[in-house]
Enzyme design. Structure first.
Site, short mmCIF file in Angstrom:
data_model
loop_
_atom_site.label_atom_id
_atom_site.label_comp_id
_atom_site.label_asym_id
_atom_site.label_seq_id
_atom_site.Cartn_x
_atom_site.Cartn_y
_atom_site.Cartn_z
N ARG A 97 0.80 -1.23 0.00
CA ARG A 97 0.00 0.00 0.00
C ARG A 97 0.84 1.28 0.00
O ARG A 97 0.50 2.25 0.70
CB ARG A 97 -0.95 0.01 1.20
CG ARG A 97 -1.90 -1.19 1.28
CD ARG A 97 -2.83 -1.04 2.47
NE ARG A 97 -3.53 -2.26 2.82
CZ ARG A 97 -4.78 -2.56 2.47
NH1 ARG A 97 -5.47 -1.75 1.71
NH2 ARG A 97 -5.36 -3.68 2.87
N LYS B 187 -15.77 -2.71 1.42
CA LYS B 187 -14.43 -2.63 0.86
C LYS B 187 -13.63 -1.52 1.54
O LYS B 187 -14.17 -0.53 2.03
CB LYS B 187 -14.51 -2.37 -0.64
CG LYS B 187 -15.21 -3.48 -1.43
CD LYS B 187 -14.42 -4.78 -1.40
CE LYS B 187 -15.05 -5.84 -2.30
NZ LYS B 187 -16.33 -6.33 -1.78
N ASP B 188 -12.32 -1.66 1.47
CA ASP B 188 -11.36 -0.82 2.18
C ASP B 188 -11.22 0.56 1.54
O ASP B 188 -11.40 0.73 0.34
CB ASP B 188 -10.02 -1.55 2.15
CG ASP B 188 -9.01 -1.01 3.13
OD1 ASP B 188 -9.30 -0.02 3.81
OD2 ASP B 188 -7.91 -1.58 3.20
N ARG B 189 -10.83 1.53 2.35
CA ARG B 189 -10.52 2.88 1.88
C ARG B 189 -9.15 2.92 1.20
O ARG B 189 -8.94 3.66 0.24
CB ARG B 189 -10.52 3.86 3.06
CG ARG B 189 -10.06 5.27 2.70
CD ARG B 189 -9.90 6.15 3.93
NE ARG B 189 -11.17 6.47 4.54
CZ ARG B 189 -11.52 6.13 5.78
NH1 ARG B 189 -10.68 5.41 6.51
NH2 ARG B 189 -12.68 6.48 6.28
#
Length: 360
Positions: free
Chosen positions: A29, A87-89
């Site tokens: 990330r 869902k993820d940020r």
């Protein structure tokens, strides 16, 4: 030592891996595009019906945040917007949302930063939580010291034997400490009043006990086999049954047809018995808990392993890229942990309104 009270703070090093070796290391990330998630629908859309279905690609937003933005922009209630998973940020994620058919023209004019409507169609029913088959992940691992061949070897093992279905760090909040407050909720010692937050916190304790149970199975060499008293689940039909003859049923487990489940404790789920029950009781006792502590929860069962498919590893200048499919409710971090052998994503910001890849 078994019998001691273990920490309720999430830590990958406390959970036994399936694969051995030093791992590739690496960093996740660095930018949102390093973590790409594509939702895999559960069923084909009809192309007609009263419900508008929009495939949305988002960056820098949780699913819950997008729902709030859409409700405000389109003039509908948040509860009128259907979603299959959260869902993820901190990723680029693509998923389907269902909307009232009347907003079609307003949707065409929608302009929200970090939100792109990929396609629009219609269907006969509203999208519900869990209405997805799974997720496709494409993840870049940067600054990896290990080789691409190492990553491919681990991926092959996971494809053959299954992925330990651990709850990832997203389930436990920033710093992995939500289960500590969740235990205070269960004991009546917490000052948290919001019912939704209380449920979230106690689910962290359920998840911590499940992870411990799964870790003990790996440690004792019963990850891909079965114990008497296990509640096993058929991967093809979803049917659940109690294991009375672990040797006979173990042949099916070895072929990947069935796997043991762990208990997410609650009033609607019976604890395991016999040898499996003893292992489960050991997992509870590690946190000083008994099954009755979860009487406020409904409870459920969760597979101890899942199988990835369409896996691949591609070399990059500063590391590699992995791609794979996982069934819904599973965390990509369980795969990455096996490959990298690091505390994957434990220090990454977590979204309290979101189980990230979990889709729970």
């Amino acid at each position: 030592m078994v019998g001691d009270i273990v920490s309720l703070v999430f830590d990958w090093s406390a959970l036994h891996p399936l694969t051995t070796g030093s791992g590739t290391g690496g960093v996740l990330r660095r930018q949102p595009e390093d973590f790409v998630v594509q939702e895999v629908p559960l069923y084909a859309l009809a192309g007609e019906g009263e419900h508008l279905f929009a495939e949305v690609r988002k960056t820098g937003h949780t699913t819950a945040h997008v729902i709030r933005l859409l409700a405000a922009e389109l003039g509908v209630r948040e509860r009128d917007i259907g979603v299959a998973g959260l869902k993820d940020r901190h990723a680029v994620t693509t998923q389907w949302l269902s909307l009232p058919g009347k907003v079609e023209r307003r949707l065409e004019a929608l302009a929200l930063e970090g939100v792109e409507v990929v396609q629009v169609t219609r269907h006969t029913n509203k999208l519900g939580m869990g209405h997805l088959s799974g997720n496709r992940f494409e993840i870049r691992v940067r600054e990896a010291g290990g080789s691409t061949d190492q990553a491919r070897e681990v991926m092959a093992t996971l494809a053959a034997q299954g992925v330990p279905n651990y709850f990832g760090p997203q389930r436990f909040g920033l710093g992995g400490v939500n289960a500590e407050e969740g235990l205070r909720v269960l004991r009546g010692e917490s000052r948290v009043k919001d019912p939704r937050v209380r449920r979230f916190l106690t689910s962290s304790v359920q998840s911590m006990v499940f992870n411990r149970f799964l870790s003990l199975r790996l440690e004792r060499g019963v990850f891909s086999s079965l114990l008497r008293g296990d509640m096993a689940k058929k991967h093809d039909t979803g049917g659940v049954f109690q294991v009375e003859d672990p040797l006979t049923e173990g042949e099916r487990a070895a072929r990947g047809e069935v796997s043991a489940t762990g208990t997410l404790f609650g009033k609607k789920v019976r604890p395991l018995n016999f040898e499996a029950g003893a292992l489960e009781a050991e997992a509870l006792a590690a946190f000083g808990l008994e099954a009755g502590a979860f009487a406020s929860r409904r409870g459920d069962r969760r597979l101890t392993r899942v199988f990835l498919d369409e896996g691949s590893v591609t070399a990059e200048d500063d590391g590699f890229r992995v791609a794979f499919n996982l069934p819904r409710g599973s965390f990509a971090t369980s795969v990455l942990r096996e490959i990298m052998k690091t505390n994957v994503d434990t220090l990454a910001p977590a979204d309290q309104d979101d189980d990230a890849e979990g889709d729970e």
